[in-house]
Design an enzyme around this catalytic site. Structure first.
Site, PDB file in Angstrom:
ATOM      1  N   ASP A 138       6.534 -27.673   9.423  1.00 19.99           N
ATOM      2  CA  ASP A 138       5.420 -27.566  10.849  1.00 19.99           C
ATOM      3  C   ASP A 138       6.336 -26.382  11.804  1.00 19.99           C
ATOM      4  O   ASP A 138       5.294 -26.277  13.063  1.00 19.99           O
ATOM      5  CB  ASP A 138       5.336 -28.958  11.087  1.00 19.99           C
ATOM      6  CG  ASP A 138       6.393 -29.188  11.979  1.00 19.99           C
ATOM      7  OD1 ASP A 138       7.605 -29.301  11.660  1.00 19.99           O
ATOM      8  OD2 ASP A 138       6.419 -30.386  11.938  1.00 19.99           O
ATOM      9  N   HIS A 200      -1.102 -31.424  -8.677  1.00 18.96           N
ATOM     10  CA  HIS A 200      -2.063 -30.689  -8.942  1.00 18.96           C
ATOM     11  C   HIS A 200      -2.083 -30.283  -6.946  1.00 18.96           C
ATOM     12  O   HIS A 200      -2.999 -29.608  -6.707  1.00 18.96           O
ATOM     13  CB  HIS A 200      -2.885 -31.615  -9.309  1.00 18.96           C
ATOM     14  CG  HIS A 200      -4.856 -30.437  -9.220  1.00 18.96           C
ATOM     15  ND1 HIS A 200      -5.627 -31.175  -8.333  1.00 18.96           N
ATOM     16  CD2 HIS A 200      -5.552 -29.003  -9.743  1.00 18.96           C
ATOM     17  CE1 HIS A 200      -6.724 -30.079  -8.529  1.00 18.96           C
ATOM     18  NE2 HIS A 200      -6.905 -29.794  -9.458  1.00 18.96           N
ATOM     19  N   SER A 496     -10.194 -25.036 -10.288  1.00 15.88           N
ATOM     20  CA  SER A 496      -8.652 -25.721  -9.636  1.00 15.88           C
ATOM     21  C   SER A 496      -7.730 -24.682  -8.694  1.00 15.88           C
ATOM     22  O   SER A 496      -7.695 -24.867  -6.673  1.00 15.88           O
ATOM     23  CB  SER A 496      -7.345 -26.622 -10.040  1.00 15.88           C
ATOM     24  OG  SER A 496      -8.727 -27.281 -10.152  1.00 15.88           O
TER      25      SER A 496
END
Length: 714
Positions: A138, A200, A496
């Site tokens: 961040d 994934h 995907s």
């Protein structure tokens, strides 16, 4: 003393009473399973979720979820007779069994034309403060947006400190999965926390919105700087997939929470097995409708069942459906010359583990046919049998497609006529004009749309072959138990991987145009997409074009669609008021006066024309809104590119806008003299482009000659 619950309608009281009885009356010999129950809000008892789940007559565990945003209703464990009894109630819109789905398993920002200097990245502020539900540093990010209402669910392996100003939300949904398997999750095998133990989710989330990371790569491949499509977008993860798959009840609960939490884009790389179900039986389509009606863009993968026709899933018109294309090439790491044998002569042409003869394989390169088992499992089988390397041979279905995997064996040769040895020279990861891209990946699921042929699907293609992105430290790059390696980045393929590319672009547009509808954002992406590859030729296996980048920020015109338009579409394809109520949560839907001449009259950014023995002339209507920002008059002229045997006429052929946000309608007529029974090929492609000298607003057109149309209401 607690306040009494608010009064409920008489119909709602009957619903609650009957359901309580269902909880007590279980027919002998009936096995319970999870069902998703869609309830009419107007008949739902006040305080419905709390009262239903905490009733003393029904164990709370029987109600596993309640839905309020993406859908209205609940998921519960019922016997078939209980489910049938619920279906007879007037308040119940539908009762569907829970089903499992499967996941559809960086040079791509440059490939899509994203630049630090101009275009979507700087002009959208890199999607700062846009939230995508989908490295996670961040650094340099502003505080979490005040509009964010989500949470960071902590677990034994996922402390609250795992979330930051980048990863601002994390939830896990497993109740449907646990119900299906019939026993609790073993925490030593699968984590109940939001922690990604498979890879994934990490890969797709970082593709959509990963922060910039220098020194990325996998074993020397794709070395360089990795970054997501929307580098400053915030990420909220909703873990829905487990060892047995991704269950409808969990997916719908995640989508419901995402909408409630305040996400801007839902990126979902999961889909139905086999052919796409009817929209009213498709939990992803239902949840996406609810999300879109709340202003959330929903981007989904098209599936990996190509190259056969009608294989695309997630094909509802309110979903942004993404196919896959390659953007890079690969070659092996070092030159090597070794004896070569064919796996078919060694016990298993598919290189199934345990079936290769070690005496014939040891020390040799083994050529394995593609298909059946996982590609990396073939390499593992060769290694276990003592082989020194593997060549993976494409079959007819996979054509010339090249897919990179983190094989356990990475030495390659190829046959020669006499003594079968050869050498391939290493060129590293290859990009640029020497490789034609985009093209449609062989595995990428194809249209036409099996439910509504008049709606073209997939909508776009994006990089989905050999994609480098972040990886979990909890799994090897191959996901094989015998593979001890751990990596920070991995290269994998699938729709995907293509879906989050487009989700990230949608986030950039959401930041640039916060008041645009999901349909307008979708239109901007579709009508500014590439319709030619990097060599200037037509996209190989062209269906709808590839995903674009810079010009999407300035599309010129957009095709907008609202909820009322989608209702008209559902009326037109023959859905009953009860079926439509599943989407709009209102039983009072009246299709009178809402039926369009054809489903193709939905104001979609693309066209799909079906010619049959009756319809040799097809006319569709469209309306476009000027978003070019001009203060004065602007004129767009139509340019058509029909295939052989087709004529296209546009009326009017010029659109004159007097100002920004003005909407103008037009019609386009398609005609053919080809006999559907003899047309060759049976499919062809063209385009319609509106040009004003600055913008090119291109709509892809697919043509299909058939002897019979599919019934969308079946």
């Amino acid at each position: 003393m607690a306040d009494p619950p608010p009064p409920a309608s008489s119909a709602g009281v009957r619903l609650l009473a009957v359901f309580l009885l269902l909880g007590l009356a279980v027919a002998e010999g009936e096995g319970p399973q999870t069902y998703i129950v869609h309830v009419s809000p107007s008949h739902k008892p006040a305080g419905f979720p709390t009262r239903l789940s905490s009733s003393s007559s029904v164990p709370a565990a029987r109600i596993i979820y309640t839905y309020d945003r993406a859908a209205t209703g609940f998921a519960a464990v019922l016997t078939p007779s209980q489910a049938e009894a619920l279906r007879r109630l007037p308040a119940i819109l539908a009762v569907e069994p829970d089903r499992a789905h499967q996941v559809h398993t960086t040079h791509t920002p440059v490939f899509l034309g994203l630049s630090e200097v101009s275009g979507l990245w700087p002009n959208s502020q890199y999607a700062d403060n846009v939230v995508i539900g989908g490295s996670f540093s961040d650094e340099g990010l502003s505080p979490v947006p005040s509009s964010w209402r989500g949470v960071c669910e902590a677990g034994d392996d996922f402390p609250a400190t795992s979330c930051n100003r980048k990863l601002i939300g994390a939830r896990a949904f497993y109740k449907g999965y646990v119900s299906a398997r019939g026993y609790p999750i073993d925490g030593t095998v699968e984590s109940k926390s939001p922690r990604d133990t498979e890879g994934h989710g990490t890969h797709t989330a970082s593709t959509a919105a990963g922060s910039t990371v220098a020194g990325a790569g996998l074993f020397g491949y794709a070395a360089g700087v990795a970054r997501g499509m929307a580098t400053k977008a915030r990420i909220a993860v909703y873990k829905i997939c487990w060892s047995l798959g991704c269950f409808d009840s969990d997916i719908l609960a995640a989508m419901d929470s995402a909408v409630s939490d305040g996400v801007d884009v839902i990126s979902l790389s999961v889909g139905a097995n086999g052919y796409a179900p009817n929209y009213y039986r498709d939990s992803i389509a239902i949840g996406a409708f609810g999300a879109v009606s709340h202003g959330v863009v929903v981007s989904c993968s098209a599936g990996n069942s190509g190259p056969g026709a009608f294989t695309a899933v997630n094909i509802a018109p309110w979903i942004l459906t993404v196919g896959a294309s390659p953007s890079t090439g690969t070659s092996p790491p070092t030159p090597c010359s070794l004896p070569l044998v064919y796996a078919g002569d060694c016990g298993s042409r598919l290189c199934i583990s345990g079936r290769l003869d070690p005496e014939k394989v040891a020390g040799k390169i083994v050529l394995c046919d593609r298909g059946s088992n996982a590609r990396v499992e073939k390499g593992s089988a060769v290694k276990l049998a003592g082989g020194a390397g593997m060549i993976l041979a494409n079959t007819d279905d996979s054509g010339e497609e090249l897919v990179a995997d983190a094989h356990l064996i990475r030495n390659y040769t190829i046959t020669s006529p006499a003594s079968p040895t050869a050498t391939i020279l290493f060129r590293g990861t290859v990009t640029g004009p020497s490789l034609r891209a985009p093209s449609v990946a062989a595995f990428s699921s194809r249209g036409p749309n099996i439910r509504t042929q008049e709606i073209l699907k997939p909508d776009v293609i994006a990089p989905g072959v050999n994609i480098l992105a972040s990886w979990t430290g909890a799994a090897s790059p191959t996901d094989l138990e015998i593979d001890p390696r751990r990596v920070d980045f991995n290269i994998i393929s699938g729709t995907s991987m293509s879906c989050p590319h487009v989700s990230g672009l949608a986030a950039l547009l959401r930041k640039a145009y916060p008041n645009w509808s999901p349909a307008a954002i979708k239109s901007a992406l579709m009508t500014t997409a590439y319709n030619a590859d990097n060599s200037g030729g037509a996209i190989l296996d062209l269906a709808t074009g590839g995903s674009q980048r810079r010009s999407a920020l300035e599309p010129g015109l957009v095709y907008d669609i609202d909820t009322a338009d989608y209702v008209s579409f559902l009326c037109t394809i023959g859905y009953s008021p009860l079926q439509i109520a599943i989407f709009v949560k209102d039983l009072s839907v009246d299709c009178s006066g809402k039926i369009m001449a054809s489903p193709g009259d939905l104001n979609y950014p693309s066209f799909s024309i079906v010619f049959d023995s009756v319809s040799t002339v097809v006319t569709y209507s469209r309306k476009v809104r000027n978003v070019g920002g001009e203060t004065g008059e602007v004129t767009y002229e139509a340019e058509v590119s029909p295939p052989a045997g087709v004529e296209i006429s546009v009326n009017p052929s010029k659109l004159v806008f007097s100002g920004n946000n003005q909407t103008i309608s037009y019609t386009v007529t398609f005609s053919t003299q080809l006999d559907p029974a003899r047309a060759s090929p049976l499919r062809a492609f063209g385009s319609l482009a509106w040009k004003d000298g600055v913008h090119v607003v291109r709509s892809p057109i697919a043509f299909h000659w058939t002897s019979a149309k599919l019934d969308a209401s079946m």
